[in-house]
Motif scaffolding. Structure first.
Motif, short mmCIF file in Angstrom:
data_model
loop_
_atom_site.label_atom_id
_atom_site.label_comp_id
_atom_site.label_asym_id
_atom_site.label_seq_id
_atom_site.Cartn_x
_atom_site.Cartn_y
_atom_site.Cartn_z
N GLY A 187 34.07 57.82 103.27
CA GLY A 187 33.62 56.46 103.57
C GLY A 187 34.78 55.49 103.66
O GLY A 187 34.79 54.59 104.52
N SER A 188 35.77 55.63 102.77
CA SER A 188 36.95 54.76 102.84
C SER A 188 37.73 54.99 104.12
O SER A 188 38.26 54.04 104.73
CB SER A 188 37.84 55.02 101.61
OG SER A 188 39.03 54.27 101.68
N TRP A 189 37.82 56.24 104.55
CA TRP A 189 38.52 56.55 105.80
C TRP A 189 37.77 55.99 107.00
O TRP A 189 38.39 55.47 107.94
CB TRP A 189 38.68 58.06 105.90
CG TRP A 189 39.10 58.58 107.23
CD1 TRP A 189 38.47 59.51 108.00
CD2 TRP A 189 40.26 58.22 107.99
NE1 TRP A 189 39.15 59.75 109.16
CE2 TRP A 189 40.26 58.96 109.19
CE3 TRP A 189 41.30 57.32 107.77
CZ2 TRP A 189 41.25 58.84 110.15
CZ3 TRP A 189 42.29 57.20 108.74
CH2 TRP A 189 42.26 57.96 109.91
N MET A 190 36.45 56.03 106.98
CA MET A 190 35.67 55.42 108.06
C MET A 190 35.88 53.91 108.08
O MET A 190 36.00 53.31 109.15
CB MET A 190 34.19 55.75 107.87
CG MET A 190 33.86 57.25 107.94
SD MET A 190 34.30 57.99 109.52
CE MET A 190 33.15 57.15 110.59
N GLU A 191 35.93 53.29 106.92
CA GLU A 191 36.19 51.84 106.86
C GLU A 191 37.57 51.52 107.40
O GLU A 191 37.76 50.52 108.11
CB GLU A 191 36.04 51.36 105.43
CG GLU A 191 36.32 49.87 105.26
CD GLU A 191 36.34 49.46 103.81
OE1 GLU A 191 36.49 48.25 103.54
OE2 GLU A 191 36.22 50.35 102.94
N ARG A 192 38.55 52.33 107.05
CA ARG A 192 39.91 52.07 107.52
C ARG A 192 40.00 52.15 109.04
O ARG A 192 40.67 51.33 109.67
CB ARG A 192 40.87 53.07 106.88
CG ARG A 192 42.33 52.78 107.13
CD ARG A 192 43.22 53.82 106.47
NE ARG A 192 44.62 53.52 106.67
CZ ARG A 192 45.61 54.34 106.33
NH1 ARG A 192 45.33 55.51 105.76
NH2 ARG A 192 46.87 54.01 106.56
N GLN A 193 39.34 53.11 109.64
CA GLN A 193 39.32 53.20 111.10
C GLN A 193 38.54 52.05 111.71
O GLN A 193 38.88 51.57 112.80
CB GLN A 193 38.69 54.53 111.53
CG GLN A 193 39.47 55.76 111.11
CD GLN A 193 38.77 57.04 111.52
OE1 GLN A 193 39.01 57.59 112.59
NE2 GLN A 193 37.87 57.51 110.68
N PHE A 194 37.52 51.59 111.00
CA PHE A 194 36.67 50.53 111.53
C PHE A 194 37.40 49.20 111.58
O PHE A 194 37.24 48.42 112.54
CB PHE A 194 35.41 50.41 110.66
CG PHE A 194 34.31 49.58 111.25
CD1 PHE A 194 33.42 50.13 112.15
CD2 PHE A 194 34.18 48.24 110.92
CE1 PHE A 194 32.41 49.38 112.70
CE2 PHE A 194 33.18 47.46 111.47
CZ PHE A 194 32.29 48.03 112.36
#
Length: 553
Positions: A187-194
């Motif tokens: 989830g943190s990685w998805m937020e970082r890409q977002f």
């Protein structure tokens, strides 16, 4: 119910007389044995509750003294038995966990390296926690499995069984934390890409950010609650499996008490928290679907495939721990447990979770590398929209346009261009001498005292129209008064004379006006006189203005 050992009490064999007994052809004083409360068990041991000795061949003592000391005796709690099925299966799983530990270290190095500057919002340790927990799981599995070898080798149940189950419970906690950190970091990685294209699209203080702040605290609260319910206890009751009576009265109640059951509930809350975290990440960082059915399909579709496998396996871990809290026959706390249930339910799911995590780690790239690739793709897309064509990297090298290797190289290059030393004593003086030489070469007949500008002279008011044929005014003397405004005006006049020497000779001094009045050409109005003309007040026959650098002042 499967019990550990069948230890029936036996009476001492009849000896030569009433005070003698014979065990394996060795005579012992029966009065001494009864005085020290020794009991003869069917498993070939003599014990009085404090001391325990083996009396079957080849461990039979040679005699017993009157103080209860056995000569050439063997203690019951030593590993003298051959390894059994429990030990063989444990060695196989231990080798598998040892190999997994090696690959976990490889993945930790791969995914833990930084190729971009560390950001406060995304700490580097956040991506490493899942691998740290993997190391913890492998270490706990290795210690527990290797100590479990002695469970079969001890004729009387003792410390090896406790160590085996102690590290098994730590193993269960570690694998749940590993699954949690994998889901949380995804989830943190998805937020970082977002937010990488636009860092301000999501705020850290909104409901989403605060939910992500408190959710890990909630998870670890229940995980540590499981730890304090299971680990800190009197494990000595688990060792009391040396007779059917001991097992029923001590081991089974201790292995199925309320604390083990409550610990299972805490572990199930942790599993539910993992599912909620995964749902939260998909809800905020993936496209939304309408309708309950479409949302369920989208949840399964957007979820990474490794989580599709890891979530059921982690639920199996929780389920088996709960099963052990209710059924002692299937529990690893039982020295003679069902080995198929123990290894398939207690160790196989954990090992499969590690295996899935390792394979996924090899397939996924480093996150910083992936983020750099995404930035390059976005830059290329923007260049295509703007119609820009970037030259390849070899173009600059082929044309010698190489960037300096470091900031020190850039500074040295600037120093070589400008020059070092005192700026007013070296380069400026050299430049002034060069310009003076150029001025002499251009006007050989000029006075040598004039280098490249007019002498600093005292100027008269430009409003004076009285023609005078006075000689050149004396050199300029600094203003000695106390008026700051007057000093500023005097400085501005001097600066104007220095910057515009030809204008000084043409229109701003009386000498220039006298020359212009005595000439044959018609007089043009000065800059201070009113005129409807849009042209300059300078005469067209005058020399063009030459703007000098401020370095000449």
């Amino acid at each position: 119910m499967t019990l550990i050992n069948v230890r029936d009490l036996l009476s001492f064999p009849q000896g030569d007389n009433a005070t003698d007994t014979v065990i394996n052809n060795i005579h012992f004083n029966l009065t001494t044995l009864n005085f020290w409360n020794y009991t003869y068990y069917s498993n070939g041991t003599l014990s009085n509750g404090s001391w325990c000795f083996l009396v079957d061949n080849p461990y039979t003592p040679v005699s017993v003294l009157s103080n209860g000391t056995f000569l050439n005796s063997t203690w019951c709690y030593v590993a003298i038995q051959p390894i059994g099925d429990r030990a063989r299966a444990g060695i196989g799983f231990a080798v598998a966990f040892a190999l997994s530990l090696i690959f976990i270290f490889v993945n930790l190095k791969k995914h833990g390296e930084l190729h971009l500057p560390a950001e406060k919002r995304f700490y580097p340790i956040g991506r490493r926690w899942q691998w740290y927990w993997g190391i913890f799981v492998c270490a706990a599995a290795l210690i527990g499995l290797f100590t479990g070898i002695d469970v079969d080798r001890y004729r009387v149940v003792e410390l090896p069984l406790v160590l085996n189950v102690f590290f098994w419970f730590l193993l269960q906690m570690g694998v749940m934390a590993l699954v949690w950190e994998s889901v949380r970091h995804w989830g943190s990685w998805m937020e970082r890409q977002f937010i990488d294209p636009n860092p301000f699209v999501l705020h850290q203080t909104d409901k989403r950010g605060m939910f992500e702040l408190w959710l890990p605290i909630w998870f670890y609260f229940w995980l540590w609650l499981n730890f304090f319910l299971v680990i800190p206890r009197n494990w000595g009751a688990i060792e009391l499996q040396r007779s059917p009576d001991q097992t029923v009265e001590n081991a089974i109640p201790a292995a199925t008490d309320g604390r083990f059951k409550a610990g299972t509930f805490c572990l199930f809350v942790c599993w539910c928290t993992i599912v909620v975290s995964l749902w939260h990440s998909i809800l905020h960082y993936e496209p939304r679907n309408r309708g309950l059915f479409n949302r369920i399909i989208g949840f399964l579709g957007y979820m990474p495939f490794r989580f599709t496998l890891m979530l059921p396996l982690s639920l199996a871990v929780v389920g088996y721990q709960g099963l052990c809290a209710w059924d002692f026959a299937l529990s690893p706390l039982n020295a003679k447990t069902n080995l198929l249930a123990m290894y398939l339910g207690g160790y196989a799911p954990t090992f499969l979770i590690l295996l899935i995590q390792i394979i996924a780690g090899f397939l996924r790239p480093n996150e910083d590398r992936e983020l750099q690739r995404q930035r390059r793709d976005r830059g290329q897309a923007l260049d295509q929209e703007l119609g820009l064509v970037r030259k390849p990297a070899w173009w600059r090298r082929a044309n010698g346009d190489l960037p300096p290797g470091s900031m020190r190289d850039r500074i040295m290059r600037n120093v070589r261009e400008v020059g070092g030393g005192r700026p007013t004593a070296r380069n400026i003086e050299t430049l002034a001498e060069q310009r003076a030489a150029e001025a002499e070469s251009e006007a050989p007949g000029r006075n040598n005292s004039v280098i490249e500008m007019n002498e600093i002279q005292r100027t008269n008011s430009i409003r004076s129209n009285v023609p005078r044929s006075t000689p050149a005014p004396p050199p300029y003397t600094p203003y000695g008064g106390k008026s700051g405004q007057r000093r500023s005006e005097r400085t501005m006049e001097v600066a104007a004379d220095l910057l515009f020497p030809s204008a000084n000779t043409g229109a701003s001094t009386n000498r220039g006006r006298n020359t212009e009045a005595n000439s044959d050409q018609p007089r043009r109005p000065g800059t201070s006189e009113r005129s409807s003309s849009t042209v300059s007040g300078m005469s067209t026959s005058g020399n063009p203005q030459q703007i000098r650098s401020m370095l000449d002042v």
